[in-house]
Each structure stands twice: as C-alpha cells, then as structure tokens.
Design an enzyme around this catalytic site. Structure first.
Site, short mmCIF file in Angstrom:
data_model
loop_
_atom_site.label_atom_id
_atom_site.label_comp_id
_atom_site.label_asym_id
_atom_site.label_seq_id
_atom_site.Cartn_x
_atom_site.Cartn_y
_atom_site.Cartn_z
N ASP A 46 0.85 -1.19 0.00
CA ASP A 46 0.00 0.00 0.00
C ASP A 46 0.88 1.24 0.00
O ASP A 46 1.10 1.89 1.02
CB ASP A 46 -0.90 -0.01 1.24
N LYS A 78 -9.49 1.84 -9.26
CA LYS A 78 -10.03 2.10 -7.92
C LYS A 78 -11.14 3.15 -8.00
O LYS A 78 -10.96 4.22 -8.58
CB LYS A 78 -8.94 2.59 -6.97
N THR A 126 -13.04 0.96 -3.37
CA THR A 126 -12.34 1.41 -2.18
C THR A 126 -13.26 2.24 -1.29
O THR A 126 -14.43 2.41 -1.59
CB THR A 126 -11.09 2.21 -2.60
N PHE A 159 -11.97 -0.98 4.70
CA PHE A 159 -10.96 -0.26 5.47
C PHE A 159 -11.04 -0.62 6.95
O PHE A 159 -12.00 -0.26 7.63
CB PHE A 159 -11.15 1.25 5.29
#
Length: 316
Positions: A17, A132, A156, A178
């Site tokens: 990431d 994304k 995302t 997340f």
C-alpha cells in the site's frame, strides 16, 4: 521459524500500500495499490520528481484546454507511477479515479477508460490494472459496467456491509474494506483508547464480509486495507488479500512468531442471510450506518484535497 510476513504470504496474497516503488521492491508483494494521497507523498521526494517533470512535459505537447490538460496530467502521473511499480511486482497495480467523480457514474466510466488507454499506450494490458473507485452507489454502478468491458475494478472506501453486498451483486472484481479507519471511528465514538485485535470493529467487519461472500459463492476478492497495527493484520490471516503499508510490512518481516489462519472459506461460521439491494435499500442501509456514512464522506473529501494539492504541484 520464518518471520510473520513470510507466514502470512503462505495463506494470504500480500499487497503493498504505497506509491514508492523503491519501498515495494524490498518486500516482494504480489500486487500494489496507490491513491492520490500516496502519490502526493511520493512526488515530494526528490527521487520521484523526474516523473512529475516528465508528465508535465508530455501533457504540454497535447495542446489541450487547461481543464482537460490538468485532468490528463493527474491521470498520466498516476499511470507513470503504476508503470514503474509494475516493473517490480508480478501482479496488478490499482490506480484511482478522481474522487470528485464519486457521485457521477458516467464520468467515472469515462475516466476509467481513459486510465486504461494510458496504460495500453505504455504497453501495459488491462489485465495488470485495477481501477479504484469509491464505493458509492454511483461508483458501484460504474464498476458494474466496466466489469462487462473487461476492466476490473477495486472498490475502495468501503466501510459498511451494504457497500459490500452491492459490490458483490455488481460483479466487482475486488473490494477494499478499510479496517483502521473503522477502528478510528469507534474509538472516537466510544471514547475507548484501544480494542483487542480480536474485537477490533474493523477486523470484525472484514471477517463478516469475507464469510458472507464465501457462503454465497461470490467471486469478488476481499482485500483488507488501512491497518493501524500488525495485530489487525494477524487477525485477518487467510483473507483473500491484505494491502499493507511499508512500515507494517517491515514490522512483520522483522518479527518471528506463529500466525494462525483466522479466515477460511471452509469455515465461515453461522449462516448469513443473502441480501439483494436496490438503490433505495442501499441508501437506507447506509443511512442507518453512521460510521460507514461518515467515513465514506470523509475519505472522499480527503482524497479530493490531496488530488487538488497534486494538481497544484503539477501546475507549479
């Protein structure tokens, strides 16, 4: 005994990431993800400034209007980072659509197609790219269309179960729930300083989504993201993929111990009722989930702020 990172790689695909391809090379991940915040951080380092200059020069030759040139410059820079990252990983790069398009389905589709064209012009096929897109209703519908065109998507800013259900129904290739940002919200909401990793609200959310997908035969890949500590990562060992920052990759690589598989497609716990959501049902479930609503909006605002800062750098 092998380190924690090597053990994790035996049961989960590890994704880096970061936008810094020098850091990626150290940890040999399968895939990598970027976003405007990560690219902004990278281009402010001297070693990555040439990409900024090359992008600016390339776009100036296109003779476009100021707005079109700026949009193209931002996308070209993201693709340039992706191109370099793909030289050091065997898998895919995730490249993000401008967050300001999060509530415009058609504009998101067009921008995604443009990113794929830029990759193809650089000699990179779409099979090595994930687009994304924020997990709004509009973003999910854009992904539904793009998937039919063979453009795989990474949805995302995913915080709520409604988002996960809608993504699976849309046939999205991959989602990024997340973990850490969910924990942030609950710590602030409850006034607690910490949660044991096994009780971490972000960990529990991803575990629920993973088990739901496996129970109902969805092919959508679950990639946990946004970790605050290595304990969260260890609690999600066995998840399809985990995207991890260089700092936490380093911590895992330098730590010995034993990792137990926590998520397993063959052991998904109590049966979860299969849902099918239309737009009204999706929006109602999001409305009832204060955490998901607030964190989605905050994430879009933050990515937009960094996108604007990036554009200002490109114009300077």
């Amino acid at each position: 005994m092998s380190n924690l990172l090597e053990q994790l790689k035996a049961m989960t695909t590890v994704v880096a990431d970061t936008g810094e391809f020098a850091a990626i090379e150290c940890y040999t991940p399968e895939d990598a993800t970027t976003n405007p915040s990560l690219i902004l951080k990278a281009v402010q380092q001297e070693q990555y400034r040439p990409l900024l200059d090359q992008t600016r020069t390339w776009v100036e030759r296109q003779n476009l209007s100021q707005t079109s040139a700026l949009n193209l410059m931002a996308d070209k820079l993201a693709v340039s980072f992706g191109e370099q990252i793909l030289k050091v990983i065997p898998g895919r790069i995730s490249t993000e659509v401008d967050a300001r398009l999060s509530f415009d389905t058609q504009a998101t589709i067009e921008r995604a197609r443009g990113l794929i064209r830029l990759y193809e012009e650089a000699g990179i096929g779409k099979e090595r790219v994930l687009i994304k897109i924020a997990s709004t209703w509009e973003g999910i519908q854009a992904a539904r269309q793009l998937e039919t065109e063979g453009i795989n998507c990474n949805l995302t800013l995913l915080f709520g179960f409604a988002q996960a259900v809608a993504c699976a129904e849309a046939g999205v290739y991959l989602i990024s729930p997340f973990v850490g940002r969910i924990l942030d919200w609950y710590k602030k909401d409850t006034g607690r300083d910490s949660y044991p990793a096994a009780e971490d609200p972000g960990v529990l959310s991803v575990s629920k989504i993973f088990n739901y997908y496996k129970q109902h035969g969805y092919n959508t890949v679950v990639m946990g993201a946004s970790f605050r500590n290595s304990g969260e990562i260890i609690e999600l060992a066995g998840c399809d993929r985990l995207t991890i920052s260089p700092q936490l990759l380093d911590e895992l690589a330098s730590t010995e111990g034993h990792i137990e598989r926590k998520l397993d497609p063959a052991k998904t716990g109590a049966e979860q009722t299969k849902l099918s959501l239309n737009e009204a049902q999706f929006r109602w479930m999001m409305n009832e989930d204060a955490m998901a609503t607030e964190k989605l909006a905050e994430g879009i605002r933050n990515f937009t702020a960094d996108q604007i800062k990036l554009e200002q750098l490109l114009q300077s």
